[in-house]
Enzyme design. Structure first.
Site, PDB file in Angstrom:
ATOM      1  N   SER A   1      -0.012  -9.154  -3.646  1.00 18.98           N
ATOM      2  CA  SER A   1      -0.776  -8.105  -2.976  1.00 18.98           C
ATOM      3  C   SER A   1      -1.656  -7.319  -3.936  1.00 18.98           C
ATOM      4  O   SER A   1      -2.788  -6.949  -3.591  1.00 18.98           O
ATOM      5  CB  SER A   1       0.174  -7.151  -2.251  1.00 18.98           C
ATOM      6  OG  SER A   1       0.921  -7.834  -1.278  1.00 18.98           O
TER       7      SER A   1
ATOM      8  N   HIS B   1      -0.462  -1.863  -5.012  1.00 25.69           N
ATOM      9  CA  HIS B   1      -1.621  -1.996  -4.140  1.00 25.69           C
ATOM     10  C   HIS B   1      -2.775  -1.122  -4.608  1.00 25.69           C
ATOM     11  O   HIS B   1      -3.927  -1.567  -4.707  1.00 25.69           O
ATOM     12  CB  HIS B   1      -1.239  -1.617  -2.708  1.00 25.69           C
ATOM     13  CG  HIS B   1      -0.398  -2.645  -2.018  1.00 25.69           C
ATOM     14  ND1 HIS B   1      -0.221  -2.676  -0.651  1.00 25.69           N
ATOM     15  CD2 HIS B   1       0.320  -3.692  -2.501  1.00 25.69           C
ATOM     16  CE1 HIS B   1       0.559  -3.689  -0.318  1.00 25.69           C
ATOM     17  NE2 HIS B   1       0.912  -4.311  -1.427  1.00 25.69           N
TER      18      HIS B   1
END
Length: 254
Positions: free
Chosen positions: A124, A175
């Protein structure tokens, strides 16, 4: 730009780096979950305590590993949608620098800002790095991306950030720092970049142009403008939106 119309062989030929990355995701997931080779997972997980002990490869290996089927499905699908255009625009080497650069920076930030008991896996951070490159492109290199695709990227980024903060067991810092790293690397990576050309669409149009006897159609350009207008673009945007939201809820609740 994000509409995939290549067949399997064409996709691999046009986007070999994306194909290899997705293949590694799936292969490692199968090896760990179907064949029980948990030693691979244990050796690759991003354990801050293990990194403190000198196992620095764990700043890279979590990018290839995933915690569950929904996790690997969501990340692989995101890479399938948003990776090809950048692989073509940047070239293989620059794409790899951007992808792994963002992922590694995200993992370094996770190591320094999370406690020693924290551990994580997933691509991610690297994928958010791709969003960071697109984000920079949408505001500072507008000649490389049209308005519809800019809006789509901003929408998907908004969804991703919302899901980041409301979903459990998410590496929030990974993230965020992956996105920031991608945006920071973008000015260098985009030097010499050219707008994306959908080779699959060119191939389809060439086949259509040579399939019939009539080569000239007086109204062809008017019809093409209608098909490629805002209505078609909106359908594509909302289709991708719905798919990603559905996958996001799968990750959230399953």
């Amino acid at each position: 730009m994000f509409l995939r119309n290549e067949d399997f062989r064409s996709f691999i030929r046009y986007y070999p780096i994306i194909s290899i990355l997705i293949g590694i995701h799936i292969l490692l997931f199968i090896m760990v979950n179907l064949f029980g080779t948990y030693s691979i997972f244990n050796l690759g997980v991003g354990s801050n305590r293990a990194i403190e002990a000198g196992q620095y490869w764990r700043l890279i290996t979590p990018i290839f590993l995933h915690a569950g089927f929904a996790h690997v499905l969501f990340n692989s699908f995101s890479l399938y949608l948003f990776g090809p255009a950048l692989e073509q625009m940047l070239g293989k080497v620059k794409f790899l620098i951007g992808y792994f650069g963002a992922g590694i920076i995200a993992n370094i930030a996770t190591f320094y800002l999370q406690d020693s008991t924290f551990s994580h896996v997933g691509a991610s951070g690297a994928i958010f790095g791709l969003f960071g490159i697109y984000f920079y492109m949408a505001f500072y290199r507008k000649e490389l991306i049209d308005q519809a695709n800019s809006q789509l990227i901003l929408m998907i980024l908004g969804i991703g950030l919302v899901m980041t903060f409301i979903s459990p067991n998410i590496n929030v810092l990974g993230h965020l720092f992956g996105f920031l790293a991608g945006a920071a690397l973008a000015p260098i990576l985009l030097i010499g970049a050219k707008p994306y050309i959908n080779r699959g669409m060119i191939r389809v149009r060439r086949a259509a142009d040579t399939s019939g006897d009539i080569r000239f159609k007086p109204n062809r350009w008017q019809k093409r403008r209608i098909r490629s207008g805002s209505g078609a673009g909106s359908k594509i945007i909302w289709g991708i939106f719905i798919v990603l939201v559905a996958l996001g809820f799968i990750v959230r609740y399953f």
